[in-house]
Each structure stands twice: as structure tokens, then as C-alpha cells.
Design a protein around this motif. Sequence first.
Motif, mmCIF file in Angstrom:
data_model
loop_
_atom_site.group_PDB
_atom_site.id
_atom_site.type_symbol
_atom_site.label_atom_id
_atom_site.label_comp_id
_atom_site.label_asym_id
_atom_site.label_seq_id
_atom_site.Cartn_x
_atom_site.Cartn_y
_atom_site.Cartn_z
ATOM 1 N N LYS A 91 0.836 -1.201 0.000
ATOM 2 C CA LYS A 91 0.000 0.000 0.000
ATOM 3 C C LYS A 91 0.870 1.250 0.000
ATOM 4 O O LYS A 91 0.610 2.205 -0.742
ATOM 5 C CB LYS A 91 -0.897 0.012 1.247
ATOM 6 C CG LYS A 91 -2.120 -0.836 1.100
ATOM 7 C CD LYS A 91 -3.017 -0.684 2.303
ATOM 8 C CE LYS A 91 -4.163 -1.661 2.199
ATOM 9 N NZ LYS A 91 -4.901 -1.824 3.405
ATOM 10 N N VAL A 92 1.891 1.246 0.833
ATOM 11 C CA VAL A 92 2.769 2.425 0.907
ATOM 12 C C VAL A 92 3.453 2.652 -0.448
ATOM 13 O O VAL A 92 3.539 3.790 -0.936
ATOM 14 C CB VAL A 92 3.829 2.258 2.023
ATOM 15 C CG1 VAL A 92 4.866 3.377 1.958
ATOM 16 C CG2 VAL A 92 3.156 2.234 3.381
ATOM 17 N N ILE A 93 3.907 1.578 -1.080
ATOM 18 C CA ILE A 93 4.592 1.723 -2.377
ATOM 19 C C ILE A 93 3.644 2.341 -3.407
ATOM 20 O O ILE A 93 4.010 3.267 -4.145
ATOM 21 C CB ILE A 93 5.114 0.350 -2.863
ATOM 22 C CG1 ILE A 93 6.248 -0.122 -1.956
ATOM 23 C CG2 ILE A 93 5.591 0.431 -4.313
ATOM 24 C CD1 ILE A 93 6.619 -1.581 -2.127
ATOM 25 N N VAL A 94 2.411 1.847 -3.439
ATOM 26 C CA VAL A 94 1.451 2.382 -4.416
ATOM 27 C C VAL A 94 1.100 3.836 -4.074
ATOM 28 O O VAL A 94 1.008 4.692 -4.960
ATOM 29 C CB VAL A 94 0.194 1.486 -4.496
ATOM 30 C CG1 VAL A 94 -0.897 2.139 -5.323
ATOM 31 C CG2 VAL A 94 0.559 0.141 -5.107
ATOM 32 N N GLU A 95 0.963 4.130 -2.791
ATOM 33 C CA GLU A 95 0.692 5.522 -2.401
ATOM 34 C C GLU A 95 1.834 6.431 -2.850
ATOM 35 O O GLU A 95 1.607 7.542 -3.345
ATOM 36 C CB GLU A 95 0.533 5.628 -0.885
ATOM 37 C CG GLU A 95 -0.798 5.125 -0.396
ATOM 38 C CD GLU A 95 -1.026 5.467 1.068
ATOM 39 O OE1 GLU A 95 -0.495 6.493 1.542
ATOM 40 O OE2 GLU A 95 -1.724 4.708 1.739
ATOM 41 N N LEU A 96 3.061 5.968 -2.682
ATOM 42 C CA LEU A 96 4.211 6.795 -3.093
ATOM 43 C C LEU A 96 4.207 7.014 -4.609
ATOM 44 O O LEU A 96 4.527 8.103 -5.084
ATOM 45 C CB LEU A 96 5.528 6.150 -2.639
ATOM 46 C CG LEU A 96 5.757 6.155 -1.118
ATOM 47 C CD1 LEU A 96 6.989 5.343 -0.758
ATOM 48 C CD2 LEU A 96 5.901 7.581 -0.589
ATOM 49 N N ILE A 125 -6.874 0.866 -1.447
ATOM 50 C CA ILE A 125 -6.407 2.231 -1.186
ATOM 51 C C ILE A 125 -7.515 3.211 -1.574
ATOM 52 O O ILE A 125 -7.985 3.221 -2.710
ATOM 53 C CB ILE A 125 -5.115 2.522 -1.993
ATOM 54 C CG1 ILE A 125 -3.996 1.613 -1.483
ATOM 55 C CG2 ILE A 125 -4.715 3.992 -1.882
ATOM 56 C CD1 ILE A 125 -2.713 1.711 -2.261
ATOM 57 N N THR A 126 -7.922 4.022 -0.603
ATOM 58 C CA THR A 126 -9.000 4.981 -0.869
ATOM 59 C C THR A 126 -8.497 6.421 -0.855
ATOM 60 O O THR A 126 -9.157 7.333 -1.323
ATOM 61 C CB THR A 126 -10.115 4.859 0.189
ATOM 62 O OG1 THR A 126 -9.496 4.950 1.481
ATOM 63 C CG2 THR A 126 -10.857 3.543 0.062
ATOM 64 N N HIS A 127 -7.331 6.648 -0.262
ATOM 65 C CA HIS A 127 -6.757 7.994 -0.236
ATOM 66 C C HIS A 127 -5.242 7.872 -0.083
ATOM 67 O O HIS A 127 -4.724 6.792 0.220
ATOM 68 C CB HIS A 127 -7.343 8.798 0.923
ATOM 69 C CG HIS A 127 -7.010 8.199 2.252
ATOM 70 N ND1 HIS A 127 -7.668 7.102 2.760
ATOM 71 C CD2 HIS A 127 -6.065 8.520 3.163
ATOM 72 C CE1 HIS A 127 -7.143 6.772 3.926
ATOM 73 N NE2 HIS A 127 -6.167 7.623 4.184
ATOM 74 N N ILE A 128 -4.567 8.985 -0.283
ATOM 75 C CA ILE A 128 -3.103 8.987 -0.201
ATOM 76 C C ILE A 128 -2.708 9.676 1.107
ATOM 77 O O ILE A 128 -3.139 10.799 1.373
ATOM 78 C CB ILE A 128 -2.501 9.757 -1.404
ATOM 79 C CG1 ILE A 128 -3.009 9.175 -2.723
ATOM 80 C CG2 ILE A 128 -0.978 9.769 -1.361
ATOM 81 C CD1 ILE A 128 -2.701 7.725 -2.957
ATOM 82 N N SER A 129 -1.884 8.990 1.904
ATOM 83 C CA SER A 129 -1.564 9.551 3.224
ATOM 84 C C SER A 129 -0.224 10.290 3.244
ATOM 85 O O SER A 129 0.249 10.673 4.299
ATOM 86 C CB SER A 129 -1.558 8.436 4.266
ATOM 87 O OG SER A 129 -0.671 7.423 3.851
ATOM 88 N N VAL A 130 0.387 10.464 2.073
ATOM 89 C CA VAL A 130 1.634 11.240 2.004
ATOM 90 C C VAL A 130 1.372 12.451 1.103
ATOM 91 O O VAL A 130 0.452 12.422 0.275
ATOM 92 C CB VAL A 130 2.802 10.392 1.430
ATOM 93 C CG1 VAL A 130 3.215 9.310 2.400
ATOM 94 C CG2 VAL A 130 2.427 9.771 0.089
ATOM 95 N N PRO A 131 2.144 13.529 1.245
ATOM 96 C CA PRO A 131 1.870 14.729 0.437
ATOM 97 C C PRO A 131 2.133 14.487 -1.054
ATOM 98 O O PRO A 131 3.085 13.792 -1.413
ATOM 99 C CB PRO A 131 2.864 15.766 0.973
ATOM 100 C CG PRO A 131 3.479 15.167 2.185
ATOM 101 C CD PRO A 131 3.268 13.698 2.160
ATOM 102 N N TYR A 132 1.284 15.055 -1.895
ATOM 103 C CA TYR A 132 1.527 15.008 -3.342
ATOM 104 C C TYR A 132 2.689 15.936 -3.692
ATOM 105 O O TYR A 132 2.822 17.012 -3.101
ATOM 106 C CB TYR A 132 0.288 15.495 -4.100
ATOM 107 C CG TYR A 132 -0.824 14.494 -4.158
ATOM 108 C CD1 TYR A 132 -0.817 13.465 -5.097
ATOM 109 C CD2 TYR A 132 -1.897 14.579 -3.287
ATOM 110 C CE1 TYR A 132 -1.847 12.545 -5.157
ATOM 111 C CE2 TYR A 132 -2.938 13.661 -3.339
ATOM 112 C CZ TYR A 132 -2.908 12.651 -4.274
ATOM 113 O OH TYR A 132 -3.924 11.739 -4.324
#
Length: 240
Positions: A91-96, A125-132
Motif C-alpha cells: 500500500k505504501v509503495i502504491v501511495e508513493l 487504497i482509498t486515499h493517499i496519506s503522504v503529500p503530493y
Amino acid sequence: MSPASVEIKTLKIDGRDVGAREDQTILEVALENGIYIPTLCHLEGLTEIGACRICLVEVKGTPKLLPACVTRVQEGMEVMVNSERLQNYRKVIVELLFSERNHICSVCVSNGHCDLQSMAQKLGITHISVPYRHPHMPVDASHERYINDHNRCILCTRCVRVCHEIEGAHTWDVTGRGSQAKVITDLNTAWGESDTCTSCGKCVQVCPTGALSEKGKSVSEMSKRRQFLPYLTLMREGRP
Ligand code: SF4
Ligand code: SF4
Ligand code: FES
């Protein structure tokens, strides 16, 4: 190596006993046995580069997570492919990946036909928890049939590899490092001015996202034609 000299290894994947040739990767063996491991940069028939890290697995006795697509099997290995720890890392990899460029699916030509988008859906994954990061990446529309939008690129290099290994044109390469890295055509000249591109479209069809698309497609219209994918392994026979 002649087939006669290939050793057979036995190992466990998610508790199942499986047999493998010593030259096989964990991913190959898992796929052969119907065990799902998510992938993005992997495409059967192209060389493996271990770039996206989505296929990370746990191997008993090893503290590090290992990419299944480039890790060879070993005798007695115990591999876990679907633990909670792995789910969280994926999940973290996809969010990044989503945060790194401007992956706004609702205005993308590949909306609904995108490997990155479907991976995010599979992982819940429904939202991104790191800054764009919202970088200003260029769009190259100089080719008469295709468009390259760097904003959608995840640097999987499927385009680089299919163009070099299957088409034999080697139009693509990667330049820059880290967040500045991007795929380029012919030493960073416009794609439409490429001397090497044969306009075969293989790069466009293997691109997992909306980074490479056909001209004339609007939002959600670009589905990739991947009928030739099962033949990639055959097509590359005899090539380095
Ligand atoms: S269209 Fe074909 S030759 Fe041109 S860059 Fe893509 S894969 Fe290479
Ligand atoms: S343009 Fe597409 S295929 Fe090429 S590296 Fe980017 S995402 Fe991968
Ligand atoms: S599929 Fe293994 S690192 Fe990308």
C-alpha cells in the motif's frame, strides 16, 4: 545450461510445497502454481529489473523483504507472499507512486484501464496519506500517432525493454535520478523526431498507465491492446 543439468529445488510458498527449477524466480514458481503475487514492472517475456517493489515477499530467516521477480528459488525456502506486513508495504509503495506525479485518474485517458489504478483498488487504497509532489512534467505530443505524458509515468521501463528487446529499435532510455528521472526517446529529442522509432506501438500497448497513449483518445478511452503479450517470450527468442 542443458535441461539435464538443471537441479530441482523444493520450497514452500504460503505453506504449500512446490517444486522448481533452480533457475526460476519465486514469482515464476508462484505463477505456475496459481499463487498470486502483485506486480507492476514485471511483464512475462521481458527481462526482469526489480524496479517497482510491489512483488516483495517474506522469506523465513531473512529480515529483508525480497522482490519475487528477481529472487531465485533456493532449496528449503519458506516464502510468504500475502502477510499483513506485505500488504502494508505494498500500500505504501502504491501511495508513493500516486504521490510522485500527477495521477489524477478522473482526467486520465487510461481511467478504468490502468494497472496502477487497479492495483490501488485491489489493495483497498482509498486515499493517499503522504503529500503530493505535483511536479511540472512535460507532455510530448510530437509523434504523429502517440503521446507521452510524463505525469502518468511510474518508471517501470516496460516501454524501454519492449522497444529494445522485442522491437529491436531501442528508442527509449531513462535519464536523470530520483524524482527527476524520466523516460526519453533518442537521447532526449522529441519522439516525433526519432530516427529509430518504427511506430510499431508496442511501448504504448505495454505501458501500464496513461503515460503512453494513442492520439485521439479522450478521458477513459485508452484501453491497451495486449493480444501480443502471450507471444513476447516467443518473439524475443534469439535476441540478447
Ligand atoms: S512505437 Fe515501437 S519503435 Fe517506436 S518507441 Fe514504441 S516500441 Fe519503440
Ligand atoms: S512510459 Fe509507461 S511503460 Fe514507460 S516507464 Fe513510464 S509507465 Fe512504464
Ligand atoms: S514486479 Fe518485481 S519489482 Fe516490479
